[in-house]
Each structure stands twice: as structure tokens, then as C-alpha cells.
Design a protein around this motif. Structure first.
Motif, PDB file in Angstrom:
ATOM      1  N   THR A  20      56.765  53.987  58.126  1.00 45.86           N
ATOM      2  CA  THR A  20      56.442  53.771  56.717  1.00 45.86           C
ATOM      3  C   THR A  20      55.267  52.813  56.588  1.00 45.86           C
ATOM      4  OG1 THR A  20      58.722  54.194  56.048  1.00 45.86           O
ATOM      5  CG2 THR A  20      57.353  52.974  54.498  1.00 45.86           C
ATOM      6  N   LEU A  21      55.280  51.753  57.376  1.00 41.61           N
ATOM      7  CA  LEU A  21      54.168  50.794  57.345  1.00 41.61           C
ATOM      8  C   LEU A  21      52.855  51.479  57.718  1.00 41.61           C
ATOM      9  CD1 LEU A  21      53.121  47.904  57.022  1.00 41.61           C
ATOM     10  CD2 LEU A  21      53.753  47.513  59.418  1.00 41.61           C
ATOM     11  N   GLN A  22      52.862  52.279  58.766  1.00 42.54           N
ATOM     12  CA  GLN A  22      51.642  52.981  59.180  1.00 42.54           C
ATOM     13  C   GLN A  22      51.146  53.910  58.084  1.00 42.54           C
ATOM     14  OE1 GLN A  22      53.074  54.818  62.814  1.00 42.54           O
ATOM     15  NE2 GLN A  22      51.667  53.567  64.020  1.00 42.54           N
ATOM     16  N   ARG A  23      52.049  54.705  57.525  1.00 47.86           N
ATOM     17  CA  ARG A  23      51.668  55.680  56.507  1.00 47.86           C
ATOM     18  C   ARG A  23      51.104  54.987  55.275  1.00 47.86           C
ATOM     19  NH1 ARG A  23      53.912  57.590  51.969  1.00 47.86           N
ATOM     20  NH2 ARG A  23      55.900  56.556  52.316  1.00 47.86           N
ATOM     21  N   LEU A  24      51.812  53.976  54.793  1.00 48.86           N
ATOM     22  CA  LEU A  24      51.361  53.286  53.587  1.00 48.86           C
ATOM     23  C   LEU A  24      50.086  52.490  53.827  1.00 48.86           C
ATOM     24  CD1 LEU A  24      54.758  52.155  52.055  1.00 48.86           C
ATOM     25  CD2 LEU A  24      53.190  53.884  51.156  1.00 48.86           C
ATOM     26  N   ASP A  25      49.965  51.869  54.991  1.00 46.33           N
ATOM     27  CA  ASP A  25      48.759  51.101  55.288  1.00 46.33           C
ATOM     28  C   ASP A  25      47.535  52.008  55.251  1.00 46.33           C
ATOM     29  OD1 ASP A  25      47.267  48.748  56.042  1.00 46.33           O
ATOM     30  OD2 ASP A  25      47.183  49.569  58.074  1.00 46.33           O
ATOM     31  N   ASP A  26      47.634  53.170  55.858  1.00 45.96           N
ATOM     32  CA  ASP A  26      46.525  54.118  55.853  1.00 45.96           C
ATOM     33  C   ASP A  26      46.186  54.553  54.430  1.00 45.96           C
ATOM     34  OD1 ASP A  26      46.438  54.005  58.612  1.00 45.96           O
ATOM     35  OD2 ASP A  26      47.532  55.882  58.909  1.00 45.96           O
ATOM     36  N   GLN A  27      47.196  54.869  53.650  1.00 44.74           N
ATOM     37  CA  GLN A  27      46.976  55.348  52.288  1.00 44.74           C
ATOM     38  C   GLN A  27      46.473  54.236  51.365  1.00 44.74           C
ATOM     39  OE1 GLN A  27      50.729  57.126  51.252  1.00 44.74           O
ATOM     40  NE2 GLN A  27      50.314  58.980  52.407  1.00 44.74           N
ATOM     41  N   LEU A  28      47.056  53.045  51.481  1.00 46.55           N
ATOM     42  CA  LEU A  28      46.658  51.949  50.606  1.00 46.55           C
ATOM     43  C   LEU A  28      45.235  51.471  50.917  1.00 46.55           C
ATOM     44  CD1 LEU A  28      49.960  49.863  50.451  1.00 46.55           C
ATOM     45  CD2 LEU A  28      49.044  51.408  48.719  1.00 46.55           C
ATOM     46  N   ALA A  29      44.840  51.564  52.164  1.00 39.68           N
ATOM     47  CA  ALA A  29      43.484  51.140  52.544  1.00 39.68           C
ATOM     48  C   ALA A  29      42.428  51.996  51.855  1.00 39.68           C
ATOM     49  CB  ALA A  29      43.326  51.216  54.059  1.00 39.68           C
ATOM     50  N   GLN A  30      42.773  53.202  51.496  1.00 35.83           N
ATOM     51  CA  GLN A  30      41.821  54.111  50.858  1.00 35.83           C
ATOM     52  C   GLN A  30      41.769  53.954  49.342  1.00 35.83           C
ATOM     53  OE1 GLN A  30      42.589  58.122  52.227  1.00 35.83           O
ATOM     54  NE2 GLN A  30      43.083  57.376  54.262  1.00 35.83           N
ATOM     55  N   GLN A  31      42.645  53.154  48.773  1.00 28.28           N
ATOM     56  CA  GLN A  31      42.666  52.972  47.325  1.00 28.28           C
ATOM     57  C   GLN A  31      41.435  52.173  46.890  1.00 28.28           C
ATOM     58  OE1 GLN A  31      44.978  54.408  45.215  1.00 28.28           O
ATOM     59  NE2 GLN A  31      45.520  55.414  47.126  1.00 28.28           N
ATOM     60  N   PRO A  32      40.759  52.613  45.830  1.00 27.83           N
ATOM     61  CA  PRO A  32      39.514  51.974  45.420  1.00 27.83           C
ATOM     62  C   PRO A  32      39.698  50.658  44.645  1.00 27.83           C
ATOM     63  CG  PRO A  32      40.020  53.791  43.959  1.00 27.83           C
ATOM     64  CD  PRO A  32      41.058  53.803  45.042  1.00 27.83           C
ATOM     65  N   ASP A  33      40.860  50.454  44.057  1.00 26.93           N
ATOM     66  CA  ASP A  33      41.062  49.288  43.198  1.00 26.93           C
ATOM     67  C   ASP A  33      41.281  48.015  44.014  1.00 26.93           C
ATOM     68  OD1 ASP A  33      40.952  51.014  40.972  1.00 26.93           O
ATOM     69  OD2 ASP A  33      43.088  51.451  41.195  1.00 26.93           O
ATOM     70  N   SER A  34      40.920  46.878  43.435  1.00 29.24           N
ATOM     71  CA  SER A  34      41.128  45.603  44.125  1.00 29.24           C
ATOM     72  C   SER A  34      42.603  45.205  44.122  1.00 29.24           C
ATOM     73  CB  SER A  34      40.280  44.503  43.492  1.00 29.24           C
ATOM     74  OG  SER A  34      40.644  44.318  42.142  1.00 29.24           O
TER      75      SER A  34
END
Length: 93
Positions: A20-34
Motif C-alpha cells: 500500500t505504501l509503495q502504491r500510494l507513494d507512486d500515485q501521490l508523487a504524481q499529484q500536481p497540488d502542493s
């Protein structure tokens, strides 16, 4: 859920924590908002590992100059975060 919000899975225990940490980290890193929003409303089965995942995601986002805001806290997760004294670390806007 806000447009760019991500959601936690319905189960987050020690068994699922690393993936879960790996999946979310990858996805959250791509989010454009601060400020990255993570919705916890779907979380049904969890243990203290859920808090560890949230805290680590927050730390990783801070290293990228972003912050994490967790919304939709299940009552039991709120209680657990309060017990461990980490709720304030995960509600920053």
C-alpha cells in the motif's frame, strides 16, 4: 472526494502495509497540488500499520515540498491516531 484525492483501500494492516505504501507513494508523487488529499473513508479493516503508512507518506511528501491532508477519518482510526498522539501530524492543510 476532491478532484485529485486518492483513497485508502478498505483493508490496511501490517500484511498490506508495504504494498500500500509503495502504491500510494507512486500515485501521490504524481499529484500536481502542493497539498495532497488522501481519503480514508473506505478504510474498514486496519491496525496501527495504517497510521505508520500515513506518517511515512506524509514524510515522503514533505521531502518533495508537499503536504498530506487525510480526510474521511473512520472513528476508530481517529481514536487510534489520538491514542498515539499523531492526529495533528496528518490533518495539516
Amino acid at each position: 472526494m476532491p478532484e485529485h484525492a486518492m483513497a485508502l483501500p478498505d483493508r490496511l494492516t501490517l500484511e498490506e502495509a508495504v504494498l500500500t505504501l509503495q502504491r500510494l507513494d507512486d500515485q501521490l508523487a504524481q499529484q500536481p497540488d502542493s497539498t495532497v488529499v488522501l481519503d480514508a473513508a473506505s478504510l474498514r479493516e486496519f491496525d496501527s500499520s495504517a497510521l505508520a503508512v500515513l506518517l511515512e507518506l506524509s514524510r515522503r511528501l514533505q521531502a518533495r515540498g508537499k503536504s498530506l491532508r487525510v480526510e474521511g477519518w473512520p472513528r476508530r482510526l481517529q481514536d487510534l491516531a489520538g491514542l498515539y498522539g499523531v492526529r495533528e501530524l496528518l490533518t495539516s492543510a
